[in-house]
Design an enzyme around this catalytic site. Structure first.
Site, mmCIF file in Angstrom:
data_model
loop_
_atom_site.group_PDB
_atom_site.id
_atom_site.type_symbol
_atom_site.label_atom_id
_atom_site.label_comp_id
_atom_site.label_asym_id
_atom_site.label_seq_id
_atom_site.Cartn_x
_atom_site.Cartn_y
_atom_site.Cartn_z
ATOM 1 N N TRP A 46 -4.225 -2.004 -0.752
ATOM 2 C CA TRP A 46 -4.331 -3.316 -1.389
ATOM 3 C C TRP A 46 -5.002 -4.227 -0.377
ATOM 4 C CZ3 TRP A 46 -3.189 -4.480 -6.350
ATOM 5 C CH2 TRP A 46 -3.184 -5.834 -6.723
ATOM 6 N N LYS A 95 4.219 -3.454 -6.837
ATOM 7 C CA LYS A 95 5.651 -3.267 -7.044
ATOM 8 C C LYS A 95 6.450 -3.669 -5.813
ATOM 9 C CE LYS A 95 9.210 -1.556 -9.381
ATOM 10 N NZ LYS A 95 9.664 -2.196 -10.628
ATOM 11 N N HIS A 120 10.935 -35.520 -20.064
ATOM 12 C CA HIS A 120 10.505 -36.035 -18.765
ATOM 13 C C HIS A 120 9.105 -35.541 -18.411
ATOM 14 C CE1 HIS A 120 14.418 -37.830 -17.813
ATOM 15 N NE2 HIS A 120 14.927 -36.775 -18.446
ATOM 16 N N ARG A 150 2.802 0.831 -6.731
ATOM 17 C CA ARG A 150 2.918 -0.143 -5.650
ATOM 18 C C ARG A 150 1.779 -1.153 -5.663
ATOM 19 N NH1 ARG A 150 6.447 1.679 -1.410
ATOM 20 N NH2 ARG A 150 5.279 0.476 0.126
ATOM 21 N N ASN A 184 -0.203 0.615 6.724
ATOM 22 C CA ASN A 184 0.365 -0.434 5.883
ATOM 23 C C ASN A 184 0.763 -1.592 6.772
ATOM 24 O OD1 ASN A 184 0.114 1.154 3.655
ATOM 25 N ND2 ASN A 184 2.296 1.404 3.271
ATOM 26 N N GLY A 185 0.623 -2.820 6.274
ATOM 27 C CA GLY A 185 1.025 -3.980 7.052
ATOM 28 C C GLY A 185 -0.167 -4.821 7.452
ATOM 29 N N CYS A 206 0.832 -1.197 0.000
ATOM 30 C CA CYS A 206 0.000 0.000 0.000
ATOM 31 C C CYS A 206 0.871 1.252 0.000
ATOM 32 C CB CYS A 206 -0.904 0.011 1.227
ATOM 33 S SG CYS A 206 -1.834 -1.507 1.465
ATOM 34 N N GLU A 220 13.199 -15.510 -15.888
ATOM 35 C CA GLU A 220 12.815 -14.097 -15.780
ATOM 36 C C GLU A 220 11.992 -13.670 -16.987
ATOM 37 O OE1 GLU A 220 12.387 -10.080 -14.727
ATOM 38 O OE2 GLU A 220 12.595 -11.957 -13.627
ATOM 39 N N LYS A 232 8.189 -12.106 -16.869
ATOM 40 C CA LYS A 232 7.802 -10.839 -17.478
ATOM 41 C C LYS A 232 6.562 -11.003 -18.350
ATOM 42 C CE LYS A 232 10.254 -8.104 -15.589
ATOM 43 N NZ LYS A 232 9.992 -9.027 -14.504
ATOM 44 N N GLU A 292 3.490 -11.533 -16.207
ATOM 45 C CA GLU A 292 3.113 -10.338 -15.457
ATOM 46 C C GLU A 292 2.310 -9.351 -16.285
ATOM 47 O OE1 GLU A 292 6.483 -9.421 -12.088
ATOM 48 O OE2 GLU A 292 7.036 -9.080 -14.168
#
Length: 605
Positions: free
Chosen positions: A74, A600, A500, A27, A98-99, A2, A477, A481, A484
């Site tokens: 959030w 973020k 396999h 964020r 926040n938290g 947040c 990575e 991307k 995302e």
């Protein structure tokens, strides 16, 4: 995750906070709100949705005030709706948070709050506890409150009878504060403050900070005044905008040559890697018997490249551990284990807690972060800043490649400290590392070609990426991307594992991205590619510019990477994979910078 903002001073608090909340949008959030304190009266505006929706509310009511707090939330406790948005008010207290408060249910029972709360949040419970303890002394009320809380928190609080003042206290979750022209500000992120001043400080844990138009005061929980440790942001404020690009992600991809250059050059002296500015002693590199890299997401993928480099060039065992799993898997770290923590923001809660645990076990530590004074930097024995500048897009690009640049430098310094390389080998390595920005620029000049190639996967439901060794590390990575920003299901596989089980998923409708940059693995990788081609898959191949390929339609989608030594090919290949993900998202008409459900900075476990 947040975003927190607070302002008190001569300016229009609402406008300043709304502008700041937009800077904090990256964020991640699902609701937003502000509260203005004016002559003992507090007015709250909040709603589910974006900051632009909050602006519409403000335009309709235009509350006045020169002191206020704001928040982008959030959802954690309670769903996404107006009543659960911050700020929350209970009695004379208005609060943002926040938290996560782990014992909020116990607090409801202890202080008989059943039926008295309007929201489903743990935050309103905190406001109610502050109100219970408040008898006119904000410091006492906050001290007594935080001693009752279990969990992580960053609190910013308005008291109705404390005109023009904002109070804040934190545990783990970050708060920074600054004095501006005619006032003072606080935020969860320095990005919201640098447009107004570059001088700021990180509020220490379990300290109460008071902001007024006259300045800032800091006290410990005993009530003793503390000196403030000021820092200076080295970000170029002018680089915080999009500068004509449609999205921050493209801008930040294009900034990578300069970001890598600014990360490397200050740490090269007489052609050799040098960490004297950071104060890192060579003994740290000599005495360790193993290395443990702690990170999450993109930073963990950077760590996997570092693992490959260090094990191949130094011969030291390296573990790369998901920070979120570190403490729950009975980690074995001690004074002979060098811990490297990697985080763009320096506030990733899982990485921070894992680092603290490792330090308690006696492990020496180096952190690689981008934000000065961040919690992970402060918790680490030594810190290397990546000099990437502000990264606003949720999908990390330049932070990743600058983390790689630092890992290349650390590898070279470790080889020097252990006397493993002769002068010729060290010189050649450093010359190749210095070429990276130039080679990245060559790739970026071909972005229209990459845009065309990205069309191969534009309409795919699933995409597989295959490679071996370092190629596999960077494809992890690249796959992240793509997931995302495009919402295409993508998985990276070590190509030797295809038989396999994975090859059962290959069809004509499944495009495959293959990266082939390692000479010793080339023949095996090309053989694996032919296996998926024989099942009908269309392959987009990334390969070095000088490599010969059999002629034929099967190689119609090929991108030729500028040639570097094998161990450095991850740098140009990473840029191509970033651009592919970006252009797929762009062409699908998505919000590239703000992917759904993502934040973020992850500041809750």
């Amino acid at each position: 995750m947040c975003g927190i903002i607070g302002y008190t001073g001569k300016g229009k608090a609402a406008q300043i906070m709304l502008d700041a909340l937009e800077l904090l949008e990256y964020r991640g959030y699902d609701s937003a709100g502000i509260a203005l304190l004016n002559q003992g009266h507090t007015q709250i505006l909040k709603s589910a949705g974006r900051v632009k929706d909050l602006r519409k509310l403000y335009a309709g009511q235009k509350p006045d005030g020169q002191c206020g707090i704001g928040h982008t939330r959030w959802a954690t406790h309670g769903g996404v709706c107006d009543k659960n948005a911050h700020p929350h008010r209970f009695g004379r207290i208005t609060l943002i948070h926040n938290g996560i408060i782990e014992n909020y249910r116990e607090l409801i029972e202890k202080y008989h709050l059943q039926g008295k709360l309007e929201s489903e949040t743990d935050t309103e419970v905190v406001a109610a506890v502050v109100e219970r303890f408040y008898t006119g002394d904000p410091y006492s009320a906050l001290r007594r409150t935080v001693l009752k809380l279990k969990g992580t928190f960053a609190l910013a609080v308005l008291f109705d009878d404390q005109p023009d003042k904002i109070f804040a206290v934190r545990n783990v979750s970050p708060i920074v504060a600054a004095v501006t022209d005619g006032g003072a500000m606080l935020s969860s992120d320095v990005a919201a403050i640098v447009p107004y001043t570059q001088d700021y400080f990180v509020v220490p844990e379990f300290h109460v900070v008071s902001l007024s138009p006259e300045g800032i005061e800091l006290f410990d929980l005993s009530g003793d005044r503390e000196e403030i440790e000021w820092m200076k942001a080295d970000w170029d404020v002018g680089k915080s905008g999009k500068e004509g690009y449609p999205f921050y992600m493209e801008k930040e991809i294009m900034e990578q040559p300069d970001a890598v250059r600014e990360t490397i050059l200050p740490r090269i002296r007489n052609g050799k890697p040098d960490f004297s500015q950071e104060g890192i002693p060579d003994e740290m590199f000599v005495d360790c018997k193993r290395i443990c890299v702690i990170a999450c997401g993109t930073a963990m993928h950077a760590g996997l490249v570092g693992k490959s480099l260090i094990q191949a060039m130094i011969g030291i065992h390296v573990d790369v551990v998901m920070a979120s799993e570190f403490m729950y898997n009975d980690p074995v770290v001690d004074k002979e284990t060098l811990v490297i923590a990697i985080s763009q923001s320096g506030e990733t809660i899982d990485t921070l807690e894992a680092l603290k645990f490792a330090r308690k076990c006696g492990s020496p530590s180096i952190s690689i972060v981008n934000v000065k004074g961040a919690s992970i930097a402060r918790a680490s024995e030594y810190v290397v800043y990546t000099n990437a500048g502000p990264e606003i897009a949720v999908a990390s690009t330049k932070a990743y490649t600058t983390q790689l640049a630092v890992l290349y430098l650390l590898t070279a310094r470790m080889a020097m400290a252990r006397n493993l390389w002769d002068e010729k080998k060290l010189t050649g390595y450093m010359q190749e590392l210095s070429r990276v920005p130039e080679v990245m620029e060559q790739v970026l000049k071909t972005k229209e070609e990459i845009h065309r190639l990205a069309g191969v996967i534009l309409n795919a439901k699933d995409v597989f990426m295959i490679g071996r060794g370092l190629d596999y590390s960077i494809l992890l990575e690249g796959s992240l991307k793509l997931k995302e920003v495009s919402y295409i299901h993508s998985e990276a596989y070590a190509s030797g594992e295809l038989k396999h089980g994975t090859i059962a998923l290959i069809t004509e409708d499944t495009p495959v991205i293959a990266v082939v940059t390692q000479d010793k693995l080339k023949s095996k990788e090309l053989s694996n590619i032919r296996e998926v081609q024989s099942r009908g898959a269309r392959v987009l191949l990334l390969i070095k510019e000088n490599e010969a390929l059999e002629e034929g339609q099967e190689w119609s989608c090929v991108y030729r990477l500028p040639k570097m030594e094998d161990s450095f090919m991850v740098m140009p290949a990473s840029v191509v994979l970033q651009l592919i993900a970006y252009y797929v998202s762009l062409d699908k008409g998505l919000d590239v910078d703000k992917p759904r459900n993502l934040a973020k900075v992850v500041t809750v476990e």
